[in-house]
Scaffold this motif. Structure first.
Motif, short mmCIF file in Angstrom:
data_model
loop_
_atom_site.label_atom_id
_atom_site.label_comp_id
_atom_site.label_asym_id
_atom_site.label_seq_id
_atom_site.Cartn_x
_atom_site.Cartn_y
_atom_site.Cartn_z
N LYS A 91 0.81 -1.22 0.00
CA LYS A 91 0.00 0.00 0.00
C LYS A 91 0.84 1.27 0.00
O LYS A 91 0.39 2.32 -0.44
N GLY A 92 2.05 1.21 0.55
CA GLY A 92 2.89 2.39 0.67
C GLY A 92 4.35 2.01 0.68
O GLY A 92 4.73 0.88 0.32
N LYS A 93 5.16 2.95 1.12
CA LYS A 93 6.61 2.75 1.07
C LYS A 93 7.05 1.56 1.92
O LYS A 93 7.90 0.77 1.51
N GLY A 94 6.48 1.45 3.11
CA GLY A 94 6.90 0.39 4.02
C GLY A 94 6.65 -0.99 3.44
O GLY A 94 7.55 -1.84 3.41
N THR A 95 5.44 -1.25 3.01
CA THR A 95 5.12 -2.57 2.46
C THR A 95 5.79 -2.78 1.10
O THR A 95 6.07 -3.93 0.73
N LYS A 96 6.06 -1.70 0.38
CA LYS A 96 6.82 -1.84 -0.87
C LYS A 96 8.23 -2.33 -0.57
O LYS A 96 8.76 -3.23 -1.26
N GLU A 97 8.86 -1.76 0.45
CA GLU A 97 10.19 -2.22 0.85
C GLU A 97 10.13 -3.67 1.35
O GLU A 97 11.02 -4.47 1.07
N LEU A 98 9.08 -4.00 2.07
CA LEU A 98 8.92 -5.35 2.58
C LEU A 98 8.84 -6.36 1.44
O LEU A 98 9.36 -7.47 1.53
#
Length: 267
Positions: free
Chosen positions: A75-82
């Motif tokens: 959904k956002g930067k955090g989960t994209k990095e994950l």
């Protein structure tokens, strides 16, 4: 609580924008309970960006395999990095955290039916519950809703552990044509026999399901989602409105699972 760097077994995209992360974490797998969550650091290259961990409910935990797993949506930067974590890499995990689902006592010689009700990625914490409940002698009846087939998440564990599995999509692209409440109305005789019901999904959907359960006289438990900074109750950033005293309750410690009737949902 355990804080460790767990080995990544796999991190695969199962549908567009939805990922399934498996980690080798024997200690956490042994103590995790359905409905609890972990805080994951999202940087795959050990930087401090993004700074805050992300809360993810346990999708499953197997003490025999020493594995924990998470189902999440980018959904956002955090989960994209994950989503950039790769096999044999490591993930910084803190958990298990929070208060999980509660199962009633099983009557001797009877497989008590319970209802598992999930919408979209809200299916994530319910898979672990379904597996645990089935193994403890409950009959699991599962009802899943989504906007369309592309966001309908029917996990193989749910298929294997459910005596009833019904799906619905709002656009009619798969299963029953309608929203989750329409599906439950269509299957009302099957739902009415259950107790309790376990619900997770968008807030509006959960509010509607709780209302229906109240009408049918079925107790229900809901798993809430919230943005969290610490995950341990210190920052007070994840409070929700409940009928408890004080009214604003921490999702991370008092929850994320609450009795449906005590949550004050937004209009």
């Amino acid at each position: 609580m355990i804080i460790e760097k767990a080995r990544v077994i796999s991190n695969s995209e199962i549908k567009l924008g939805y990922y399934f992360l498996r980690l080798f974490s024997p200690k956490m797998a042994e103590v995790a309970e359905p409905g609890q969550f972990a805080m994951l650091r999202c940087s795959y290259n050990n930087t401090s960006d993004p700074l805050l961990r992300r809360p993810l409910s346990f999708h499953d935990a197997s003490w025999k395999k020493g594995e924990i797993s998470f189902l999440y949506q980018v959904k956002g930067k955090g989960t994209k990095e994950l989503s950039r974590l790769v096999a044999n890499g490591s993930a910084d995990v803190m958990g298990p955290l929070g208060t999980g689902f509660r199962l009633p006592k099983v009557s001797p010689g009877k497989r008590q039916p319970i209802a598992i009700i999930g919408c979209g990625v809200g299916v994530a914490p319910l898979v672990f519950l379904a597996s645990t409940a089935h193994n403890r002698g409950y009959e699991v009846r599962t009802f899943i809703g989504a906007r369309s087939e592309s966001s309908l998440l029917v996990d193989p564990i749910l298929v294997a552990k459910s005596s009833v599995l019904s799906t619905a999509t709002e656009d009619g692209s798969a299963g029953y044509h309608g929203n989750i409440v329409s599906l439950l109305r269509n299957k009302e005789s099957l739902v009415a026999e259950c107790g309790p019901a376990y619900v997770c999904g968008p807030e509006a959907a959960m509010a509607a399901v709780v209302s229906l359960c109240t009408e049918l006289g079925i107790p229900c438990q809901v798993s809430l989602e919230s943005i969290m900074a610490c995950g341990v109750g210190a920052c007070l950033g994840c409070t929700c409105n409940t009928t408890r005293s004080p009214n604003y309750t921490r999702v991370c410690t008092e929850g994320p699972v609450f009795d449906g009737e005590e949550v004050v949902f937004c209009d």
